[in-house]
Motif scaffolding. Structure first.
Motif, PDB file in Angstrom:
ATOM      1  N   ASN A  51       0.848  -1.339   0.033  1.00  0.00           N
ATOM      2  CA  ASN A  51       0.058   0.071   0.050  1.00  0.00           C
ATOM      3  C   ASN A  51       0.743   1.314   0.047  1.00  0.00           C
ATOM      4  O   ASN A  51       0.408   2.214  -0.416  1.00  0.00           O
ATOM      5  CB  ASN A  51      -0.854  -0.097   1.091  1.00  0.00           C
ATOM      6  CG  ASN A  51      -2.039  -1.025   1.187  1.00  0.00           C
ATOM      7  OD1 ASN A  51      -3.097  -0.956   0.448  1.00  0.00           O
ATOM      8  ND2 ASN A  51      -1.756  -2.238   1.944  1.00  0.00           N
ATOM      9  N   TYR A  52       1.926   1.292   0.408  1.00  0.00           N
ATOM     10  CA  TYR A  52       2.937   2.436   0.767  1.00  0.00           C
ATOM     11  C   TYR A  52       3.526   2.709  -0.675  1.00  0.00           C
ATOM     12  O   TYR A  52       4.021   3.888  -0.749  1.00  0.00           O
ATOM     13  CB  TYR A  52       3.886   2.265   1.671  1.00  0.00           C
ATOM     14  CG  TYR A  52       3.451   2.681   3.120  1.00  0.00           C
ATOM     15  CD1 TYR A  52       2.014   2.266   3.616  1.00  0.00           C
ATOM     16  CD2 TYR A  52       4.280   3.017   4.132  1.00  0.00           C
ATOM     17  CE1 TYR A  52       1.862   2.334   4.744  1.00  0.00           C
ATOM     18  CE2 TYR A  52       3.764   3.020   5.434  1.00  0.00           C
ATOM     19  CZ  TYR A  52       2.797   2.930   5.800  1.00  0.00           C
ATOM     20  OH  TYR A  52       2.311   2.985   6.970  1.00  0.00           O
ATOM     21  N   ILE A  53       3.457   1.974  -1.828  1.00  0.00           N
ATOM     22  CA  ILE A  53       4.409   2.329  -2.828  1.00  0.00           C
ATOM     23  C   ILE A  53       3.138   2.805  -3.870  1.00  0.00           C
ATOM     24  O   ILE A  53       3.335   2.964  -5.109  1.00  0.00           O
ATOM     25  CB  ILE A  53       4.926   1.181  -3.467  1.00  0.00           C
ATOM     26  CG1 ILE A  53       3.811  -0.070  -3.721  1.00  0.00           C
ATOM     27  CG2 ILE A  53       5.863   0.718  -2.392  1.00  0.00           C
ATOM     28  CD1 ILE A  53       4.729  -1.028  -4.378  1.00  0.00           C
ATOM     29  N   VAL A  54       1.809   2.915  -3.701  1.00  0.00           N
ATOM     30  CA  VAL A  54       0.781   3.441  -4.369  1.00  0.00           C
ATOM     31  C   VAL A  54      -0.113   4.330  -3.696  1.00  0.00           C
ATOM     32  O   VAL A  54      -0.061   4.389  -2.493  1.00  0.00           O
ATOM     33  CB  VAL A  54      -0.065   2.276  -5.189  1.00  0.00           C
ATOM     34  CG1 VAL A  54       0.819   1.292  -5.913  1.00  0.00           C
ATOM     35  CG2 VAL A  54      -0.861   1.684  -3.983  1.00  0.00           C
ATOM     36  N   ASP A  55      -0.845   5.109  -4.684  1.00  0.00           N
ATOM     37  CA  ASP A  55      -1.740   6.159  -4.057  1.00  0.00           C
ATOM     38  C   ASP A  55      -3.035   5.455  -3.477  1.00  0.00           C
ATOM     39  O   ASP A  55      -3.264   4.390  -4.002  1.00  0.00           O
ATOM     40  CB  ASP A  55      -2.072   7.005  -5.149  1.00  0.00           C
ATOM     41  CG  ASP A  55      -0.929   8.196  -5.596  1.00  0.00           C
ATOM     42  OD1 ASP A  55      -0.299   8.484  -4.610  1.00  0.00           O
ATOM     43  OD2 ASP A  55      -0.912   8.608  -6.837  1.00  0.00           O
ATOM     44  N   ARG A  83       9.817  -0.693  -4.997  1.00  0.00           N
ATOM     45  CA  ARG A  83       9.281  -1.904  -4.229  1.00  0.00           C
ATOM     46  C   ARG A  83      10.554  -2.724  -3.435  1.00  0.00           C
ATOM     47  O   ARG A  83      10.293  -3.048  -2.075  1.00  0.00           O
ATOM     48  CB  ARG A  83       8.953  -3.031  -5.328  1.00  0.00           C
ATOM     49  CG  ARG A  83       7.589  -2.742  -5.903  1.00  0.00           C
ATOM     50  CD  ARG A  83       7.129  -3.911  -6.876  1.00  0.00           C
ATOM     51  NE  ARG A  83       8.214  -4.253  -7.877  1.00  0.00           N
ATOM     52  CZ  ARG A  83       7.822  -3.455  -9.020  1.00  0.00           C
ATOM     53  NH1 ARG A  83       6.971  -2.712  -9.190  1.00  0.00           N
ATOM     54  NH2 ARG A  83       8.841  -3.812 -10.093  1.00  0.00           N
ATOM     55  N   ARG A  84      11.793  -2.461  -3.901  1.00  0.00           N
ATOM     56  CA  ARG A  84      12.820  -2.921  -3.242  1.00  0.00           C
ATOM     57  C   ARG A  84      13.114  -2.086  -1.792  1.00  0.00           C
ATOM     58  O   ARG A  84      13.177  -2.566  -0.766  1.00  0.00           O
ATOM     59  CB  ARG A  84      14.078  -2.719  -3.968  1.00  0.00           C
ATOM     60  CG  ARG A  84      15.481  -3.172  -3.280  1.00  0.00           C
ATOM     61  CD  ARG A  84      15.439  -4.579  -2.852  1.00  0.00           C
ATOM     62  NE  ARG A  84      16.716  -4.875  -2.089  1.00  0.00           N
ATOM     63  CZ  ARG A  84      16.503  -5.896  -0.983  1.00  0.00           C
ATOM     64  NH1 ARG A  84      15.474  -6.504  -0.789  1.00  0.00           N
ATOM     65  NH2 ARG A  84      17.744  -6.118  -0.618  1.00  0.00           N
ATOM     66  N   TYR A  85      12.885  -0.581  -1.768  1.00  0.00           N
ATOM     67  CA  TYR A  85      12.828   0.118  -0.841  1.00  0.00           C
ATOM     68  C   TYR A  85      11.870  -0.314   0.506  1.00  0.00           C
ATOM     69  O   TYR A  85      12.086  -0.568   1.595  1.00  0.00           O
ATOM     70  CB  TYR A  85      12.578   1.581  -0.766  1.00  0.00           C
ATOM     71  CG  TYR A  85      12.739   2.390   0.352  1.00  0.00           C
ATOM     72  CD1 TYR A  85      13.723   2.931   0.845  1.00  0.00           C
ATOM     73  CD2 TYR A  85      11.380   2.896   1.108  1.00  0.00           C
ATOM     74  CE1 TYR A  85      13.846   3.686   1.946  1.00  0.00           C
ATOM     75  CE2 TYR A  85      11.427   3.512   1.971  1.00  0.00           C
ATOM     76  CZ  TYR A  85      12.442   3.896   2.656  1.00  0.00           C
ATOM     77  OH  TYR A  85      12.758   4.795   3.578  1.00  0.00           O
TER      78      TYR A  85
END
Length: 490
Positions: A51-55, A83-85
């Motif tokens: 969820n944190y990598i998309v709005d 995604r890696r982060y």
């Protein structure tokens, strides 16, 4: 999955970390952080990765983690790095430990660099990982000139969950911390649920922004939820009347400028509100006052931004005299300088709002917030009753008006002396004794009171309540003097 090889930390006293731990606890459906399992952390990490990598969370997280892998604009064309982060910071609790210790929990710091390129010192965190820290190359305030703080994977995961356990208010985050674990968890759980629902609503509507938790100001949001918490929580009787600490941290970690406002709620106020919300008698009186504390809206359907009574709770106990005058005696305020025309206290009117005057609520406030001695409270009540009976027996509007409108201490004394003398001439005892007069208006336990008006206002509250209950005030409402506004700084 096996349990973690170490005991997860309990609350630490660090407000932002504790709110993050409470959010992890709420997410897992547990009661304390020490109950968290490796599976609980894995599920939280999975939520972050998804969820944190998309709005809408990707854009929302700029307020907490600017230039992190979640929000870095450079990663828009490198989604694999984003995604890696997320995998690194969310899953650091599974990585081998490093050589340093987490200063907040005492656990070993994680042994992996916390960026996709792997060029940061292992386990070291900066402002992109933890709100309100300094950047990667800033060595100020760090020992030995080594930037960043080493954190364990559990602490890092808790900090990543922190924004989900905060209220989103006007583009900033409100984290609420308490030394009461039930209260701390209540706030984190409430805000987490609201934010998760906001994520679902935004996605369904195709929106890129997470909606605000509430349309109100931060301090109003804090009190609004505290009152709900005290009403809903099954408070443990083992802690007696010991009040819990409650502090709001209203912050942004934005790259345009980090800001932090701290709103500590005085212990005396917390104790007062706890009793109010546990007792239906006090609660009904209180809710009548709070209903008149909301900002006046310009048109029907507008949502008020603040509750003035809630906001003024943070001025206590220093501002108790003014608070009593405004909210318990219902005297209108007179603002100096720029006037907020939507301030509801400008419209207060003692004569027309006498039904809102409550001695029992005022008395609770005196005992819990002002810590007033029982003997002085008793003296105030007795003088109010005596004055009410005097006015009822003689239908003496003159004494009422003179006491109500006294412009200085001399006028106040003269009113009471005159009424007492009349009682003596009629063969009755004086209206007030010297000891009572000193207790109400001048001193208690040898300490002089600087504000005679406070004693007058408190006597008026009891007097007005008695006259209203007997119908005298309603019968003479139009003959009584207008309610005079009080200076904001008086």
């Amino acid at each position: 999955m096996s349990e973690m090889s170490f005991s997860p930390p309990d609350y630490t006293g660090h407000p932002l970390l504790d709110v993050g731990l409470a959010t992890l606890t709420a997410f897992a459906g547990r009661k304390r952080p020490a109950q968290l399992t490796e599976e609980d952390l894995r599920l939280a990490a999975e939520y972050i990765r998804e969820n944190y990598i998309v709005d809408p969370l990707k854009s929302f997280l700029n307020v907490a983690f600017p230039n992190s892998g979640f929000t870095n604009p450079a990663f828009e064309k490198q989604p694999e790095k984003r995604r890696r982060y997320a995998e690194i910071v969310a899953g650091a609790f599974t990585a081998p430990p490093g050589t340093e210790r987490d200063p907040l929990t005492g656990l070993p710091a994680t042994g992996v660099p916390l960026n996709p390129d792997g060029d940061l010192p292992p386990g070291r965190t900066y402002r992109q990982h933890v709100p309100l820290l300094t950047g990667v190359d800033v060595i100020n305030f760090h020992p030995y000139g080594e930037a960043g703080i080493p954190l364990s994977g559990v602490s890092l995961l808790a900090f990543q969950m922190l924004p989900m356990g905060c209220a989103k208010v006007s583009g900033k985050l409100l984290a609420v911390h308490s030394d009461d674990p039930d209260l701390l968890l209540y706030f984190a759980k409430t805000f987490l649920k609201t934010n998760q629902q906001g994520v679902n609503v935004a996605r369904a509507a195709g929106e890129k922004k997470l909606p605000d938790t509430a349309p109100h100001r931060a301090r109003t949001v804090l009190i609004e939820h505290l009152l709900k918490a005290e009403h809903e929580l099954a408070r443990l009787e083992s802690n007696g009347d010991v009040p819990a600490t409650l502090t709001g941290y209203y912050f942004t970690n934005s790259g345009q400028g980090a800001e932090l406002d701290i709103y500590p709620l005085p212990l005396e106020v917390g104790s007062f509100l706890k009793v109010v919300m546990k007792n239906p008698v006090f609660q009904s009186d209180w809710e009548a006052l709070t209903a008149r504390g909301w900002q006046l809206t310009r048109k029907e359907g507008d949502i008020p931004r603040y509750n003035r009574l809630y906001e003024d709770l943070f001025s206590l106990p220093e501002g108790a005299a003014r608070f009593i005058r405004l909210y318990f005696l219902r005297k209108p305020s007179r603002q100096m300088g720029a006037v907020d025309k939507q301030d509801p206290t400008l419209t207060y009117d003692t004569r027309r709002e006498a039904n809102l005057i409550s001695w029992r609520l005022t008395e609770l406030f005196l005992r819990k917030v002002m810590l007033m001695e029982d003997s002085r409270v008793q003296s105030i009540r007795e003088l109010g009753d005596a004055l009410a009976q005097y006015i009822l027996d003689r239908n003496d509007r003159g004494v009422f008006n003179a006491f109500w409108m006294a412009r200085n201490y001399g006028e106040l004394r003269a009113v009471l002396i005159r009424a007492s003398a009349a009682e003596v001439r009629a063969g009755r005892k004086p209206l007030i004794t010297l000891d009572q007069f000193l207790a109400v208006f001048e001193q208690s336990e040898g300490v002089p009171f600087a504000d005679w008006r406070l004693g007058r206002d408190l006597v008026l509250i009891r007097l007005l309540e008695q006259l209203y209950q007997k119908g005298w005030l309603q019968a003479h409402a139009e003959e009584l003097p207008e309610t005079a506004p009080e200076e904001e700084n008086s």
